[in-house]
Scaffold this motif. Structure first.
Motif, mmCIF file in Angstrom:
data_model
loop_
_atom_site.group_PDB
_atom_site.id
_atom_site.type_symbol
_atom_site.label_atom_id
_atom_site.label_comp_id
_atom_site.label_asym_id
_atom_site.label_seq_id
_atom_site.Cartn_x
_atom_site.Cartn_y
_atom_site.Cartn_z
ATOM 1 N N SER A 44 0.819 -1.218 0.000
ATOM 2 C CA SER A 44 0.000 0.000 0.000
ATOM 3 C C SER A 44 0.850 1.264 0.000
ATOM 4 O O SER A 44 0.447 2.300 -0.515
ATOM 5 C CB SER A 44 -0.922 0.005 1.224
ATOM 6 N N ARG A 45 2.057 1.185 0.551
ATOM 7 C CA ARG A 45 2.883 2.393 0.678
ATOM 8 C C ARG A 45 3.327 2.928 -0.672
ATOM 9 O O ARG A 45 3.619 4.112 -0.821
ATOM 10 C CB ARG A 45 4.105 2.096 1.557
ATOM 11 N N ASP A 46 3.411 2.042 -1.677
ATOM 12 C CA ASP A 46 3.907 2.456 -2.990
ATOM 13 C C ASP A 46 2.791 2.852 -3.956
ATOM 14 O O ASP A 46 3.067 3.313 -5.061
ATOM 15 C CB ASP A 46 4.720 1.308 -3.629
ATOM 16 N N ALA A 47 1.545 2.622 -3.572
ATOM 17 C CA ALA A 47 0.438 2.819 -4.512
ATOM 18 C C ALA A 47 0.242 4.295 -4.855
ATOM 19 O O ALA A 47 0.278 5.152 -3.972
ATOM 20 C CB ALA A 47 -0.845 2.241 -3.916
ATOM 21 N N GLU A 48 0.053 4.567 -6.161
ATOM 22 C CA GLU A 48 -0.148 5.959 -6.619
ATOM 23 C C GLU A 48 -1.042 5.950 -7.846
ATOM 24 O O GLU A 48 -1.542 4.908 -8.273
ATOM 25 C CB GLU A 48 1.223 6.595 -6.930
ATOM 26 N N ALA A 49 -1.240 7.124 -8.434
ATOM 27 C CA ALA A 49 -2.103 7.244 -9.617
ATOM 28 C C ALA A 49 -1.617 6.306 -10.714
ATOM 29 O O ALA A 49 -0.415 6.159 -10.935
ATOM 30 C CB ALA A 49 -2.092 8.684 -10.116
ATOM 31 N N GLY A 50 -2.557 5.634 -11.375
ATOM 32 C CA GLY A 50 -2.206 4.714 -12.451
ATOM 33 C C GLY A 50 -2.009 3.285 -11.983
ATOM 34 O O GLY A 50 -1.797 2.380 -12.791
ATOM 35 N N ASP A 51 -2.092 3.065 -10.660
ATOM 36 C CA ASP A 51 -1.853 1.723 -10.114
ATOM 37 C C ASP A 51 -3.151 0.996 -9.778
ATOM 38 O O ASP A 51 -4.196 1.626 -9.570
ATOM 39 C CB ASP A 51 -1.044 1.811 -8.806
ATOM 40 N N ALA A 52 -3.032 -0.338 -9.693
ATOM 41 C CA ALA A 52 -4.090 -1.157 -9.105
ATOM 42 C C ALA A 52 -3.507 -1.787 -7.843
ATOM 43 O O ALA A 52 -2.461 -2.432 -7.902
ATOM 44 C CB ALA A 52 -4.534 -2.236 -10.077
ATOM 45 N N PHE A 53 -4.159 -1.561 -6.714
ATOM 46 C CA PHE A 53 -3.699 -2.124 -5.443
ATOM 47 C C PHE A 53 -4.476 -3.402 -5.167
ATOM 48 O O PHE A 53 -5.706 -3.393 -5.122
ATOM 49 C CB PHE A 53 -3.919 -1.107 -4.311
#
Length: 467
Positions: A44-53
């Protein structure tokens, strides 16, 4: 799940359709994001716009709790096994752990150009994998399992990093329970795969070595071309019986790929590599007979996917060990050998043989070995007995809960005085400092090794600081 396993390389994007097709999920309230997805991640710490978590759920954590947080970070999609009250597009799947596997398998199927090697074994997996990476990456872009991403979650995370320029993949498969390798090898669809050896790692989970053999032999059910088998192993017959491919290639003494004329130096080795393609001398930048064995295994895997002998030799001679795998660190007038990455009874004995080749006073500092289940005390007893009996080792310093069991084993021999036992690193450190001061200025070589959870590198670093 806070293990940062994200690669820095640009990944190939996913379309919304591919994501749904691969996971067999549905969009909550038909709410889909626009555009492509640049990557799928589980941290979760790396998730940003354009990602799917992708929200995994473990025994002690549930990443569904972090979905509001990833939405606030600008992440576009959450892949969930139950809808969550958060302002984010949600792809609902039956089980996020299985969805991760489906995504990994989908990415693998999208790369038909790939030649895949998969390997498993009780010890030597990582070193053999690194040797194969060295052989293949000289020839073409190669995906190699990073760190210990070798389980039912790690393997698909690695497969998500596949790109169209990759020509080879070397996948390390681990087993902590029956069925796991069946699951991961079906996902990676290897052309060439096999077992390096059956040792005593993970005895606890499998109730014995025959259980370990059964679990690891699952790899043979999913090979499209050639099965690799060890010629010398307590379970060689059982392994052969598990082979289903027409073609197989054996390595080790008595096998089709084997070493002869072996010369073991303090920090390297040389040998003749004998194969069905001919024989060549190899100067291997690794110490220990066990690493020569790993090199013959790597050569067998590489030959089986069509690599020629000259390229195999060049790759082996340029190979670099993984961090914490018999790394030689000169520090002032001392030699520290960092073998702290992990340990099992077989690799512990092999490390002792390498230490015995070094200069001066030789000190082996051991941490506990984990995952031995009810055999832990007896295995440590046998280990203590064997380590002090290695010719050339002057002192063994055992640290941890099972150190007293190791010391009992040492005392069952005439070399009992070689071993000191401590329940923790804090108690061991002053003894080690004293040991070095007593024998200085003689050269001293110290080897540190233990299971990952014992963090023997901490003790090694503390000692280096004090010198």
């Amino acid at each position: 799940m806070h293990t940062s396993t994200t690669s820095t390389a640009a990944l190939e994007p996913w379309s919304i359709e591919q994501l749904q097709q691969a996971t067999q999920g549905y969009w909550l309230n038909d709410k889909k994001p626009a555009g492509q997805i640049k990557r799928i991640l589980t941290d979760s710490r790396d998730a940003e716009a354009g990602d799917a978590f992708l929200a995994l759920k473990g025994e002690r954590f549930d990443a569904h709790d972090f979905i509001a947080q990833v939405a606030a970070q600008g992440c576009d999609i959450a892949i969930v096994s139950r809808p969550v009250d958060a302002d984010i597009c949600q792809l609902v799947v039956e089980d996020t752990r299985l969805a991760l596997g489906l995504l990994g398998a989908y990415r693998r199927q999208q790369n038909p150009q790939l030649k895949v090697i998969a390997l498993t074994g009780s010890s030597g997996k990582t070193t053999t994998k690194e040797m194969l990476g060295s052989i293949l990456s000289r020839l073409a872009p190669t995906l190699v399992t990073r760190g210990n991403l070798n389980n039912d979650l790690g393997v698909p995370v690695m497969l998500l990093e596949l790109r169209s320029e990759h020509q080879y993949a070397v996948m390390e498969l681990g087993a902590s329970h029956q069925g796991e390798i069946d699951y991961t090898s079906n996902m990676v669809q290897p052309h060439v795969a096999g077992i390096i050896n059956i040792g005593t790692a993970h005895l606890g989970e499998f109730g014995g070595r025959d259980g370990i053999c059964r679990a690891k032999s699952e790899i043979y059910a999913h090979i499209s071309e050639t099965s690799i088998i060890p010629a010398v192993d307590d379970f060689a017959e059982a392994i052969r019986a598990a082979v289903r491919t027409e073609k197989s290639l054996s390595f080790g003494t008595g096998g089709e790929v084997y070493a002869s004329d072996m010369v073991l130096e303090a920090q390297s080795s040389s040998f003749t590599l004998n194969t069905p393609q001919g024989s060549k001398t190899v100067r291997l930048p690794f110490a220990g007979e066990h690493n020569v064995e790993n090199a013959t295994a790597a050569a067998a895997f590489a030959l089986a996917i069509g690599i020629n002998l000259d390229d195999i030799v060049a790759g082996l001679e340029q190979a670099v060990g993984a961090k914490g795998r018999l790394n030689f660190i000169p520090h002032k007038e001392f030699l520290f050998i960092d073998d702290t990455y992990n340990a099992n009874p077989g690799s512990m004995r092999a490390a002792a043989e390498v230490l015995a080749q070094q200069q001066g006073i030789r000190v082996m500092v051991t941490g506990d070995i984990g995952e031995l289940g009810s055999s832990a005390a007896i295995e440590h007893y046998k280990l203590g007995r064997d380590l002090v009996s290695v010719k050339g080792i002057n002192f063994v310093v055992a640290v941890g809960e099972f150190a007293p069991a190791a010391q009992e084993g040492a005392r069952s021999t005439q070399y009992g005085k070689k071993m000191q036992a401590f329940l923790n690193q804090e108690q061991a450190l002053p003894f080690l400092i004293d040991l070095i001061e007593t024998h200085h200025p003689q050269p001293i070589s110290l080897l540190f090794k233990g299971s990952r959870y014992t963090h023997m590198e901490t003790l090694m670093a503390a000692l280096m600081e004090k010198l």
